[in-house]
Design a protein around this motif. Structure first.
Motif, PDB file in Angstrom:
ATOM      1  N   SER A  43      85.841 -31.890  72.600  1.00  0.00           N
ATOM      2  CA  SER A  43      84.731 -31.838  71.646  1.00  0.00           C
ATOM      3  C   SER A  43      85.198 -31.207  70.342  1.00  0.00           C
ATOM      4  O   SER A  43      85.363 -29.991  70.240  1.00  0.00           O
ATOM      5  CB  SER A  43      83.571 -31.025  72.229  1.00  0.00           C
ATOM      6  OG  SER A  43      82.556 -30.868  71.274  1.00  0.00           O
ATOM      7  N   ASN A  44      85.411 -32.054  69.329  1.00  0.00           N
ATOM      8  CA  ASN A  44      85.853 -31.535  68.034  1.00  0.00           C
ATOM      9  C   ASN A  44      84.695 -31.030  67.183  1.00  0.00           C
ATOM     10  O   ASN A  44      84.892 -30.577  66.063  1.00  0.00           O
ATOM     11  CB  ASN A  44      86.631 -32.619  67.279  1.00  0.00           C
ATOM     12  CG  ASN A  44      88.087 -32.630  67.695  1.00  0.00           C
ATOM     13  OD1 ASN A  44      88.853 -31.756  67.309  1.00  0.00           O
ATOM     14  ND2 ASN A  44      88.454 -33.590  68.522  1.00  0.00           N
ATOM     15  N   PRO A 101      89.141 -28.528  76.585  1.00  0.00           N
ATOM     16  CA  PRO A 101      90.268 -27.955  75.836  1.00  0.00           C
ATOM     17  C   PRO A 101      89.787 -27.088  74.673  1.00  0.00           C
ATOM     18  O   PRO A 101      88.952 -27.501  73.859  1.00  0.00           O
ATOM     19  CB  PRO A 101      91.011 -29.191  75.328  1.00  0.00           C
ATOM     20  CG  PRO A 101      90.659 -30.270  76.296  1.00  0.00           C
ATOM     21  CD  PRO A 101      89.237 -29.998  76.670  1.00  0.00           C
ATOM     22  N   THR A 102      90.308 -25.872  74.612  1.00  0.00           N
ATOM     23  CA  THR A 102      90.035 -24.926  73.525  1.00  0.00           C
ATOM     24  C   THR A 102      91.371 -24.373  73.049  1.00  0.00           C
ATOM     25  O   THR A 102      92.390 -24.508  73.745  1.00  0.00           O
ATOM     26  CB  THR A 102      89.152 -23.766  74.016  1.00  0.00           C
ATOM     27  OG1 THR A 102      89.889 -22.976  74.945  1.00  0.00           O
ATOM     28  CG2 THR A 102      87.878 -24.277  74.681  1.00  0.00           C
ATOM     29  N   PRO A 103      91.413 -23.735  71.881  1.00  0.00           N
ATOM     30  CA  PRO A 103      92.679 -23.132  71.435  1.00  0.00           C
ATOM     31  C   PRO A 103      93.244 -22.150  72.454  1.00  0.00           C
ATOM     32  O   PRO A 103      94.466 -22.019  72.580  1.00  0.00           O
ATOM     33  CB  PRO A 103      92.292 -22.423  70.130  1.00  0.00           C
ATOM     34  CG  PRO A 103      91.127 -23.198  69.621  1.00  0.00           C
ATOM     35  CD  PRO A 103      90.356 -23.617  70.848  1.00  0.00           C
ATOM     36  N   ARG A 104      92.363 -21.512  73.208  1.00  0.00           N
ATOM     37  CA  ARG A 104      92.820 -20.498  74.163  1.00  0.00           C
ATOM     38  C   ARG A 104      93.492 -21.110  75.384  1.00  0.00           C
ATOM     39  O   ARG A 104      94.479 -20.571  75.901  1.00  0.00           O
ATOM     40  CB  ARG A 104      91.627 -19.645  74.591  1.00  0.00           C
ATOM     41  CG  ARG A 104      91.992 -18.515  75.556  1.00  0.00           C
ATOM     42  CD  ARG A 104      90.793 -17.645  75.856  1.00  0.00           C
ATOM     43  NE  ARG A 104      90.312 -16.985  74.649  1.00  0.00           N
ATOM     44  CZ  ARG A 104      89.247 -16.176  74.616  1.00  0.00           C
ATOM     45  NH1 ARG A 104      88.557 -15.947  75.713  1.00  0.00           N
ATOM     46  NH2 ARG A 104      88.880 -15.616  73.483  1.00  0.00           N
ATOM     47  N   LYS A 156      89.577 -26.425  66.408  1.00  0.00           N
ATOM     48  CA  LYS A 156      90.631 -25.617  65.791  1.00  0.00           C
ATOM     49  C   LYS A 156      92.008 -25.894  66.394  1.00  0.00           C
ATOM     50  O   LYS A 156      92.971 -25.212  66.052  1.00  0.00           O
ATOM     51  CB  LYS A 156      90.292 -24.140  65.923  1.00  0.00           C
ATOM     52  CG  LYS A 156      89.065 -23.726  65.112  1.00  0.00           C
ATOM     53  CD  LYS A 156      88.829 -22.237  65.178  1.00  0.00           C
ATOM     54  CE  LYS A 156      87.607 -21.832  64.342  1.00  0.00           C
ATOM     55  NZ  LYS A 156      87.342 -20.371  64.398  1.00  0.00           N
ATOM     56  N   ILE A 157      92.102 -26.883  67.285  1.00  0.00           N
ATOM     57  CA  ILE A 157      93.402 -27.264  67.839  1.00  0.00           C
ATOM     58  C   ILE A 157      94.084 -28.203  66.852  1.00  0.00           C
ATOM     59  O   ILE A 157      93.463 -29.136  66.336  1.00  0.00           O
ATOM     60  CB  ILE A 157      93.238 -27.959  69.206  1.00  0.00           C
ATOM     61  CG1 ILE A 157      92.540 -27.030  70.200  1.00  0.00           C
ATOM     62  CG2 ILE A 157      94.592 -28.390  69.765  1.00  0.00           C
ATOM     63  CD1 ILE A 157      92.221 -27.689  71.519  1.00  0.00           C
ATOM     64  N   GLU A 160      98.094 -32.730  65.420  1.00  0.00           N
ATOM     65  CA  GLU A 160      99.304 -33.298  66.004  1.00  0.00           C
ATOM     66  C   GLU A 160      99.414 -32.968  67.484  1.00  0.00           C
ATOM     67  O   GLU A 160      99.820 -33.804  68.293  1.00  0.00           O
ATOM     68  CB  GLU A 160     100.534 -32.770  65.253  1.00  0.00           C
ATOM     69  CG  GLU A 160     101.838 -33.402  65.726  1.00  0.00           C
ATOM     70  CD  GLU A 160     103.025 -32.927  64.918  1.00  0.00           C
ATOM     71  OE1 GLU A 160     104.158 -33.184  65.355  1.00  0.00           O
ATOM     72  OE2 GLU A 160     102.825 -32.301  63.842  1.00  0.00           O
ATOM     73  N   GLU A 161      99.022 -31.741  67.845  1.00  0.00           N
ATOM     74  CA  GLU A 161      99.059 -31.347  69.255  1.00  0.00           C
ATOM     75  C   GLU A 161      98.045 -32.148  70.065  1.00  0.00           C
ATOM     76  O   GLU A 161      98.324 -32.564  71.194  1.00  0.00           O
ATOM     77  CB  GLU A 161      98.778 -29.850  69.390  1.00  0.00           C
ATOM     78  CG  GLU A 161      99.848 -28.961  68.771  1.00  0.00           C
ATOM     79  CD  GLU A 161      99.493 -27.484  68.889  1.00  0.00           C
ATOM     80  OE1 GLU A 161      98.477 -27.175  69.550  1.00  0.00           O
ATOM     81  OE2 GLU A 161     100.223 -26.649  68.335  1.00  0.00           O
ATOM     82  N   GLN A 162      96.866 -32.351  69.484  1.00  0.00           N
ATOM     83  CA  GLN A 162      95.858 -33.156  70.170  1.00  0.00           C
ATOM     84  C   GLN A 162      96.340 -34.590  70.363  1.00  0.00           C
ATOM     85  O   GLN A 162      96.165 -35.181  71.433  1.00  0.00           O
ATOM     86  CB  GLN A 162      94.550 -33.164  69.363  1.00  0.00           C
ATOM     87  CG  GLN A 162      93.725 -31.902  69.507  1.00  0.00           C
ATOM     88  CD  GLN A 162      92.283 -32.154  69.096  1.00  0.00           C
ATOM     89  OE1 GLN A 162      91.682 -33.131  69.525  1.00  0.00           O
ATOM     90  NE2 GLN A 162      91.739 -31.282  68.272  1.00  0.00           N
TER      91      GLN A 162
END
Length: 742
Positions: free
Chosen positions: A697-698, A675-678, A704-705, A708-710
């Protein structure tokens, strides 16, 4: 004139000889018949004694009429080690697999009768005797029926010379003691089934006891194992009395219980295939010909007849309607505040009660009390609170002060109340025993890999120990990944950090002192810039730790996963897909090169992504050693990452300088998502198909996600109930990375 003389003498001689022979024949015949008669009487006396004690008999008044008068029946029965009688009672405490005991006895006795007296089969009558039956019922002599009973009530109700007892115990010691005591007390005891042997030997071990006891054939043994291998799965994973764990796994989120672990095997089966396998078994078809035995071929007496898709249909209703143990939609019955107050008192227990209060609590089961009218509940609760020696702990504010003190509480059938509670508990906590896999059943999850594969996790440092990253990872592997095999957790956290957290297939290990030293036995020194290498260096010891536990002796492939990885779908697809495509093998010929397998990363900075790795038990040790040597060289320079070390080996391998180690780059093929912002909106969209593994991987891609969404996404992946989310058991979904934007 003298010539005819000899002729006259010959005639007289013949007459005399004939008379003598007749007398002798009569005399000998008398003694011979007397001898035969005496022998037959002795034999009949012996046979009558045997049959009176052991053969099934039809009894009317005081007259005994024996079954099985044919020589075949006498011969067959005379070799049986189980006593035979008019009636059979299967007995045991709740939660000791008494349903399996009942069905095994019934099926085995059925096969016994197919050989000895098939005409008796239609007379078998299956019954369940509950506590309320005990008040006015005794086991009577029957003219036409053989009663085969299941019960939890006291055995004195069945102490009769026309009854044989099968009962259950928790372990071998208790079984031996129980059998000895029952024999001493005069019971006709055949067999004591114990949970310890059941878990140790499984269905085949139990079947062997009945084959020996009823002197069944090897073909009968095959039929019993075939039948009960499927039946035991159906019993746990299908129908109204399925395992409470499996029912909870399938329940809609609003009805899930947070206090139940997952069922270890039910998710692994195509349940319709198991159902069809049971229906196709020879024993199923044999018993199905008799209407009086057809109930044995169902998951429980409360279920409908199997039809090939009954189980999946019923399970679908559990998933969509929340069918409870009682077969009603909407999950467990909603309890009132009054019911919860009663439960709280039972949880507090009898320690602070007066003798009168103890009698009140022990006089009725909690669930029976729940079934009473509210007025009766309040009368009981008010009187009980007065018997507490510690006052003022609970007022409950339920209007108890309005209850007339002169009202009496009637306990009714005290033992019946307790027994009903126990029966419900037994069914809701279905016994899970080892099941012998039927090779003809194709699993839908990773049961084929349970012994040959292990997943390896490493959790080092105070931040990791303070988080629930490992718990999340394991939870996802069990729920989404439907993986029930071994998981090794290597951690430097205190021993009690992960104590009693998981099932027995999660093995917690701690680092060995020698693995903290370099090749020369000197302590390793880490700088601020390469401190991350301290835990990651232990990746190179994964095979060493697998070798340390005998439970892992059959493991051929070790999958290392970073603890911030979650399973998004069944690991069956991951295992089968990668291993077939890249010819991954546990053991290879000695001349083959050493191999390690890595997924291609998103970043072009490194050729290999070290967060996921497959190590072959027989070949990968050389590559792991090279990787460790590269890491140790970086420690001397004070900089570097584990992926830098892999890159060095990969470059040498590509140039031909390294010929004994091969680092295999596996294309992603959608097995792993990052998962990435894109791409996050697409990955987290409703109805999106999840990859087998999800690496959040934070420290790199996901930092940058929005948190709350994560959280929302990870809670969905973990399939958390509302209670689990609210409880905070799994903490925040994000381990905060350093802010690199400044």
């Amino acid at each position: 004139m003298a010539a005819p003389q000899p002729k006259i003498m010959t005639s007289r001689t013949l007459i005399l000889l004939t008379a003598y022979a007749t007398v002798m024949t009569i005399s000998c015949s008398y003694y011979f018949v007397q001898s035969v008669s005496r022998e037959l009487n002795e034999r009949r006396s012996s046979v009558d004694y045997y049959e009176e004690q052991f053969l099934p008999k039809r009894v009317g008044g005081d007259d005994v009429v024996d079954y099985g008068r044919s020589e075949r029946n006498i011969t067959q029965s005379s070799t049986s080690t189980f006593p035979l009688a008019s009636h059979i009672v299967t007995h045991g405490r709740p939660r000791t697999a008494t349903t399996l005991l009942f069905n095994m006895v019934a099926a085995s006795y059925f096969l016994h009768l197919t050989h000895t007296d098939p005409s008796r089969i239609p007379s078998i009558h299956l019954q369940l005797w509950k506590r309320e039956d005990a008040a006015d019922k005794v086991l009577k002599r029957e003219h036409e029926r053989t009663l085969l009973l299941k019960t939890h009530i006291d055995l004195p109700h069945f102490k009769a010379d026309n009854t044989v007892i099968f009962t259950a115990a928790m372990d071998k010691a208790e079984a031996a003691e129980t059998k000895q005591q029952l024999q001493k007390d005069g019971y006709n005891i055949a067999f004591v089934q114990d949970m310890e042997s059941l878990k140790q030997d499984g269905i085949p071990g139990l079947v062997s006891q009945y084959v020996s006891g009823y002197q069944l054939s090897s073909q009968d043994q095959k039929h019993l194992i075939e039948y009960f291998t499927s039946w035991e799965i159906i019993r746990q994973c299908c129908g109204q009395q399925m395992s409470s764990k499996w029912r909870n796994d399938m329940m809609p989120e609003q009805y899930k219980r947070k206090d139940l672990p997952h069922h270890p095997t039910c998710a692994n089966y195509d349940i319709d295939e198991v159902e069809q396998s049971l229906m196709a078994s020879e024993l199923y078809k044999m018993m199905d010909r008799y209407p009086n035995l057809q109930a044995l071929n169902k998951p429980s007496l409360n279920d409908e007849t199997l039809n090939g898709t009954y189980c999946s249909s019923y399970n679908h209703r559990v998933k969509t309607e929340g069918l409870s143990f009682f077969g009603t939609p909407g999950g467990r019955p909603v309890r009132s505040g009054l019911d919860w107050a009663i439960k709280n008192e039972y949880n507090i227990g009898t320690e602070t009660l007066t003798p009168a209060g103890v009698k009140m609590m022990e006089g009725i089961g909690m669930r029976e009390l729940w079934r009473r009218e509210d007025v009766e509940k309040k009368v009981w609760l008010k009187k009980l609170l007065r018997e507490r020696t510690v006052k003022g702990a609970k007022s409950y504010k339920l209007g108890l002060e309005e209850i007339d003190d002169s009202l009496e509480f009637h306990f009714g059938d005290e033992e019946n109340s307790v027994e009903e509670d126990e029966q419900v508990e037994e069914s809701q906590a279905a016994i899970e025993i080892p099941v012998i896999r039927n090779p003809d059943l194709q699993p839908i999850a990773s049961q084929n890999f349970d012994k040959s594969h292990a997943i390896f996790l490493i959790s080092f440092g105070t931040e990791a120990a303070a988080s629930t990253l490992v718990e999340r990872c394991v939870l996802s592997l069990r729920r989404r990944g439907r993986y029930s095999g071994y998981i090794v957790v290597l951690t430097d956290a205190p021993p009690d950090r992960y104590e009693h957290v998981w099932d027995e297939n999660v093995i917690v290990m701690h680092p060995q002192k020698e693995h903290m030293l370099d090749e020369d036995g000197e302590p390793l020194h880490y700088s601020k810039d390469n401190m991350s290498l301290k835990p990651k260096r232990f990746k190179t010891f994964v095979l060493d730790y697998v070798d340390m536990d005998s439970r892992l002796d059959d493991v051929e492939l070790v999958y290392y996963l970073d603890i911030d990885i979650l399973a998004g779908d069944s690991l069956d697809g991951l295992f089968q897909g990668l291993e077939k495509q890249y010819q991954v093998k546990g053991y290879r010929p000695k001349e083959d090169v050493s191999k390690l397998y890595f997924v291609t990363p998103l970043s072009k900075e490194w050729p290999l992504q070290s967060g996921t790795m497959i190590a072959e038990r027989g070949t990968s040790q050389h590559c792991l050693r090279l990787w460790r040597e590269e890491i140790d060289a970086m420690l001397k320079t004070g900089r570097g990452r584990d992926q830098d070390a892999l890159r060095n080996i990969y470059i040498r391998m590509e140039s031909g300088d390294e010929k004994k180690c091969q680092l295999v780059r596996m294309d992603n093929e959608n097995y792993i998502s990052f998962p990435t912002p894109r791409n996050f909106a697409k990955l987290s969209a409703s109805g999106a198909q999840h990859a087998n593994l999800i690496h959040i991987s934070n420290s790199l891609f996901a930092k940058k996600i929005e948190e709350e969404e994560q959280n929302h996404y990870i809670h969905q992946i973990l399939q958390l109930s509302e209670e689990e989310v609210a409880s905070g058991i799994y903490g925040k979904a994000v381990v905060r990375a350093k802010d690199t934007s400044r």
